[in-house]
Write a protein that holds these residues in place. Structure first.
Motif, PDB file in Angstrom:
ATOM      1  N   GLY A  40      17.119 -15.814 -24.572  1.00  0.00           N
ATOM      2  CA  GLY A  40      18.187 -15.702 -25.565  1.00  0.00           C
ATOM      3  C   GLY A  40      19.533 -16.082 -24.989  1.00  0.00           C
ATOM      4  O   GLY A  40      20.349 -16.717 -25.656  1.00  0.00           O
ATOM      5  N   GLY A  41      19.777 -15.686 -23.728  1.00  0.00           N
ATOM      6  CA  GLY A  41      21.024 -16.050 -23.051  1.00  0.00           C
ATOM      7  C   GLY A  41      21.155 -17.549 -22.885  1.00  0.00           C
ATOM      8  O   GLY A  41      22.242 -18.119 -23.036  1.00  0.00           O
ATOM      9  N   PHE A  42      20.034 -18.203 -22.594  1.00  0.00           N
ATOM     10  CA  PHE A  42      20.015 -19.671 -22.463  1.00  0.00           C
ATOM     11  C   PHE A  42      20.397 -20.318 -23.796  1.00  0.00           C
ATOM     12  O   PHE A  42      21.267 -21.197 -23.855  1.00  0.00           O
ATOM     13  CB  PHE A  42      18.620 -20.143 -22.027  1.00  0.00           C
ATOM     14  CG  PHE A  42      18.521 -21.627 -21.798  1.00  0.00           C
ATOM     15  CD1 PHE A  42      18.785 -22.167 -20.550  1.00  0.00           C
ATOM     16  CD2 PHE A  42      18.172 -22.493 -22.833  1.00  0.00           C
ATOM     17  CE1 PHE A  42      18.703 -23.544 -20.327  1.00  0.00           C
ATOM     18  CE2 PHE A  42      18.098 -23.858 -22.639  1.00  0.00           C
ATOM     19  CZ  PHE A  42      18.360 -24.385 -21.381  1.00  0.00           C
ATOM     20  N   ILE A  43      19.754 -19.858 -24.874  1.00  0.00           N
ATOM     21  CA  ILE A  43      20.022 -20.418 -26.212  1.00  0.00           C
ATOM     22  C   ILE A  43      21.421 -20.026 -26.695  1.00  0.00           C
ATOM     23  O   ILE A  43      22.217 -20.873 -27.118  1.00  0.00           O
ATOM     24  CB  ILE A  43      18.961 -19.935 -27.232  1.00  0.00           C
ATOM     25  CG1 ILE A  43      17.570 -20.422 -26.834  1.00  0.00           C
ATOM     26  CG2 ILE A  43      19.301 -20.418 -28.642  1.00  0.00           C
ATOM     27  CD1 ILE A  43      16.439 -19.790 -27.623  1.00  0.00           C
ATOM     28  N   PHE A  44      21.717 -18.720 -26.606  1.00  0.00           N
ATOM     29  CA  PHE A  44      22.949 -18.145 -27.153  1.00  0.00           C
ATOM     30  C   PHE A  44      24.192 -18.710 -26.466  1.00  0.00           C
ATOM     31  O   PHE A  44      25.073 -19.279 -27.105  1.00  0.00           O
ATOM     32  CB  PHE A  44      22.868 -16.625 -26.984  1.00  0.00           C
ATOM     33  CG  PHE A  44      24.040 -15.860 -27.534  1.00  0.00           C
ATOM     34  CD1 PHE A  44      24.506 -16.070 -28.817  1.00  0.00           C
ATOM     35  CD2 PHE A  44      24.670 -14.888 -26.760  1.00  0.00           C
ATOM     36  CE1 PHE A  44      25.571 -15.339 -29.335  1.00  0.00           C
ATOM     37  CE2 PHE A  44      25.733 -14.144 -27.262  1.00  0.00           C
ATOM     38  CZ  PHE A  44      26.185 -14.374 -28.545  1.00  0.00           C
ATOM     39  N   LEU A  45      24.253 -18.576 -25.142  1.00  0.00           N
ATOM     40  CA  LEU A  45      25.450 -19.011 -24.420  1.00  0.00           C
ATOM     41  C   LEU A  45      25.520 -20.531 -24.291  1.00  0.00           C
ATOM     42  O   LEU A  45      26.601 -21.116 -24.300  1.00  0.00           O
ATOM     43  CB  LEU A  45      25.511 -18.334 -23.049  1.00  0.00           C
ATOM     44  CG  LEU A  45      25.634 -16.806 -23.117  1.00  0.00           C
ATOM     45  CD1 LEU A  45      25.543 -16.180 -21.727  1.00  0.00           C
ATOM     46  CD2 LEU A  45      26.929 -16.377 -23.789  1.00  0.00           C
ATOM     47  N   GLY A  46      24.342 -21.173 -24.194  1.00  0.00           N
ATOM     48  CA  GLY A  46      24.320 -22.641 -24.153  1.00  0.00           C
ATOM     49  C   GLY A  46      24.770 -23.246 -25.470  1.00  0.00           C
ATOM     50  O   GLY A  46      25.588 -24.173 -25.505  1.00  0.00           O
ATOM     51  N   ALA A  47      24.241 -22.696 -26.572  1.00  0.00           N
ATOM     52  CA  ALA A  47      24.630 -23.180 -27.906  1.00  0.00           C
ATOM     53  C   ALA A  47      26.106 -22.898 -28.172  1.00  0.00           C
ATOM     54  O   ALA A  47      26.817 -23.721 -28.766  1.00  0.00           O
ATOM     55  CB  ALA A  47      23.762 -22.510 -28.974  1.00  0.00           C
ATOM     56  N   TYR A  48      26.565 -21.731 -27.721  1.00  0.00           N
ATOM     57  CA  TYR A  48      27.980 -21.371 -27.912  1.00  0.00           C
ATOM     58  C   TYR A  48      28.892 -22.368 -27.207  1.00  0.00           C
ATOM     59  O   TYR A  48      29.854 -22.866 -27.796  1.00  0.00           O
ATOM     60  CB  TYR A  48      28.234 -19.957 -27.381  1.00  0.00           C
ATOM     61  CG  TYR A  48      29.706 -19.576 -27.420  1.00  0.00           C
ATOM     62  CD1 TYR A  48      30.329 -19.316 -28.627  1.00  0.00           C
ATOM     63  CD2 TYR A  48      30.457 -19.507 -26.250  1.00  0.00           C
ATOM     64  CE1 TYR A  48      31.689 -19.000 -28.679  1.00  0.00           C
ATOM     65  CE2 TYR A  48      31.804 -19.189 -26.289  1.00  0.00           C
ATOM     66  CZ  TYR A  48      32.412 -18.927 -27.499  1.00  0.00           C
ATOM     67  OH  TYR A  48      33.735 -18.627 -27.544  1.00  0.00           O
ATOM     68  N   GLU A  49      28.581 -22.679 -25.945  1.00  0.00           N
ATOM     69  CA  GLU A  49      29.400 -23.625 -25.177  1.00  0.00           C
ATOM     70  C   GLU A  49      29.411 -25.013 -25.847  1.00  0.00           C
ATOM     71  O   GLU A  49      30.458 -25.645 -25.979  1.00  0.00           O
ATOM     72  CB  GLU A  49      28.854 -23.763 -23.750  1.00  0.00           C
ATOM     73  CG  GLU A  49      29.182 -22.579 -22.854  1.00  0.00           C
ATOM     74  CD  GLU A  49      30.583 -22.629 -22.313  1.00  0.00           C
ATOM     75  OE1 GLU A  49      30.959 -23.627 -21.658  1.00  0.00           O
ATOM     76  OE2 GLU A  49      31.342 -21.668 -22.541  1.00  0.00           O
ATOM     77  N   LYS A  50      28.223 -25.461 -26.258  1.00  0.00           N
ATOM     78  CA  LYS A  50      28.082 -26.789 -26.871  1.00  0.00           C
ATOM     79  C   LYS A  50      28.869 -26.875 -28.182  1.00  0.00           C
ATOM     80  O   LYS A  50      29.648 -27.819 -28.404  1.00  0.00           O
ATOM     81  CB  LYS A  50      26.599 -27.086 -27.133  1.00  0.00           C
ATOM     82  CG  LYS A  50      26.290 -28.439 -27.751  1.00  0.00           C
ATOM     83  CD  LYS A  50      26.484 -29.556 -26.746  1.00  0.00           C
ATOM     84  CE  LYS A  50      26.072 -30.904 -27.338  1.00  0.00           C
ATOM     85  NZ  LYS A  50      26.377 -32.001 -26.396  1.00  0.00           N
ATOM     86  N   LEU A  51      28.669 -25.881 -29.064  1.00  0.00           N
ATOM     87  CA  LEU A  51      29.333 -25.892 -30.376  1.00  0.00           C
ATOM     88  C   LEU A  51      30.837 -25.709 -30.236  1.00  0.00           C
ATOM     89  O   LEU A  51      31.618 -26.377 -30.919  1.00  0.00           O
ATOM     90  CB  LEU A  51      28.756 -24.779 -31.260  1.00  0.00           C
ATOM     91  CG  LEU A  51      27.340 -25.005 -31.804  1.00  0.00           C
ATOM     92  CD1 LEU A  51      26.781 -23.721 -32.376  1.00  0.00           C
ATOM     93  CD2 LEU A  51      27.362 -26.094 -32.875  1.00  0.00           C
ATOM     94  N   ARG A  52      31.246 -24.828 -29.349  1.00  0.00           N
ATOM     95  CA  ARG A  52      32.677 -24.570 -29.165  1.00  0.00           C
ATOM     96  C   ARG A  52      33.402 -25.826 -28.674  1.00  0.00           C
ATOM     97  O   ARG A  52      34.474 -26.164 -29.164  1.00  0.00           O
ATOM     98  CB  ARG A  52      32.870 -23.402 -28.184  1.00  0.00           C
ATOM     99  CG  ARG A  52      34.329 -22.980 -28.009  1.00  0.00           C
ATOM    100  CD  ARG A  52      34.416 -21.676 -27.221  1.00  0.00           C
ATOM    101  NE  ARG A  52      35.806 -21.347 -26.952  1.00  0.00           N
ATOM    102  CZ  ARG A  52      36.487 -21.776 -25.893  1.00  0.00           C
ATOM    103  NH1 ARG A  52      35.896 -22.547 -24.998  1.00  0.00           N
ATOM    104  NH2 ARG A  52      37.741 -21.427 -25.711  1.00  0.00           N
ATOM    105  N   ARG A  53      32.793 -26.512 -27.713  1.00  0.00           N
ATOM    106  CA  ARG A  53      33.411 -27.755 -27.200  1.00  0.00           C
ATOM    107  C   ARG A  53      33.502 -28.832 -28.266  1.00  0.00           C
ATOM    108  O   ARG A  53      34.456 -29.576 -28.328  1.00  0.00           O
ATOM    109  CB  ARG A  53      32.612 -28.262 -25.997  1.00  0.00           C
ATOM    110  CG  ARG A  53      32.815 -27.444 -24.720  1.00  0.00           C
ATOM    111  CD  ARG A  53      31.939 -27.953 -23.602  1.00  0.00           C
ATOM    112  NE  ARG A  53      31.905 -27.034 -22.485  1.00  0.00           N
ATOM    113  CZ  ARG A  53      31.119 -27.179 -21.429  1.00  0.00           C
ATOM    114  NH1 ARG A  53      30.312 -28.222 -21.353  1.00  0.00           N
ATOM    115  NH2 ARG A  53      31.142 -26.304 -20.459  1.00  0.00           N
TER     116      ARG A  53
END
Length: 270
Positions: free
Chosen positions: A254-267
């Motif tokens: 979940g951390g991989f998906i959650f924080l990875g997706a967050y970084e990608k979408l935020r950028r």
């Protein structure tokens, strides 16, 4: 914090939260049933593995969005000047921001968690019927049963996860000489999440027992040390870490998906 940054944190956080929670929901159900007082098989075993998913679907976006907006705003305010803006105290800033973010998010998370976990432990019931049953028996207050134990689980979790995530990103970025790609931030998130999940499993067991306990029982009062002592007396160390493997797996992936997706979408939104 600028309006654009606020919107980016809101949208990226909400989408990332929904993505992680719904993708890995079966692992969360298994974890809840392993931790329930009635035992894994009586709580439903592997039957109805998506029981309670509507509650998670409704709560995921606003819960994660509230966390990240608070987290990024607090980081921005604390880093704007003064003693907490120095690089060597960055972990303290991250700890404070994550703790405040969790408290705000729990105002949304706890009611959805109560309905979700009770439905997971009673798969013959539906999310809607469980919501009505909780309101009839305990009123709105019943939806916030376990608020204190949830906050006391989430704050230690965040005190480990987010400073570790930020530290690993900084370390990796320095070594390769440029900003991390989203997948690299996701790897850091997976590792940080796994460590935080494992060390806070006993607090998660206490939170689950308090939420699932019958109204009026000793456990339902929310005394965490007492609940942990009862688990220790009846089941020992294995009881305190019940559901630890699916919890660690759930939060690591979940951390991989959650924080990875967050970084990608935020950028992409900035």
């Amino acid at each position: 914090m600028e309006r654009r940054e606020f919107v980016a944190a809101l949208v990226a956080g909400g989408c990332a939260g929904m993505c992680a929670d719904l993708t890995l929901y079966p692992l969360d159900t298994v974890k809840t049933r392993l931790q329930s007082q009635q035992g894994f098989h009586k709580a439903g075993g592997f039957r109805g593995i998506y029981a309670g998913v509507p509650s998670a679907a409704v709560g995921s976006f606003p819960n994660a969005a509230a966390f990240f907006v608070t987290y990024e705003c607090t980081k921005s305010l604390l880093g704007a000047g003064g003693a907490l803006s120095a690089p060597h105290v960055a972990p303290v800033t991250h700890m404070l921001a994550a703790s405040l973010g969790e408290i705000v998010a729990c105002l949304i998370r706890v009611p959805t968690e109560v309905v979700k976990q009770r439905t997971q432990a009673s798969p013959s019931s539906s999310t809607y019927r469980m919501l009505l049953a909780t309101l009839r028996a305990e009123g709105v207050r019943g939806l916030y049963r376990g608020f204190g134990s949830t906050v006391l689980r989430e704050i230690p979790f965040s005190l480990v996860q987010f400073p570790l995530w930020e530290y690993l990103k900084t370390l990796w970025s320095r070594r390769q000489g440029h900003t991390l790609y989203s997948w690299q931030a996701a790897v850091c998130g997976a590792f940080a999440g796994a460590v935080a999940a494992f060390v806070t499993t006993p607090l998660d067991v206490a939170k689950t027992r308090i939420i699932l306990a019958k109204a009026g029982s000793t456990t339902a009062r929310g005394n965490i040390p007492l609940v942990l002592h009862e688990v220790w007396k009846s089941q020992g160390l294995s009881g305190l870490f019940a559901g630890g493997i699916p919890r660690t797996a759930f939060i690591s992936v979940g951390g991989f998906i959650f924080l990875g997706a967050y970084e990608k979408l935020r950028r992409s939104l900035l």
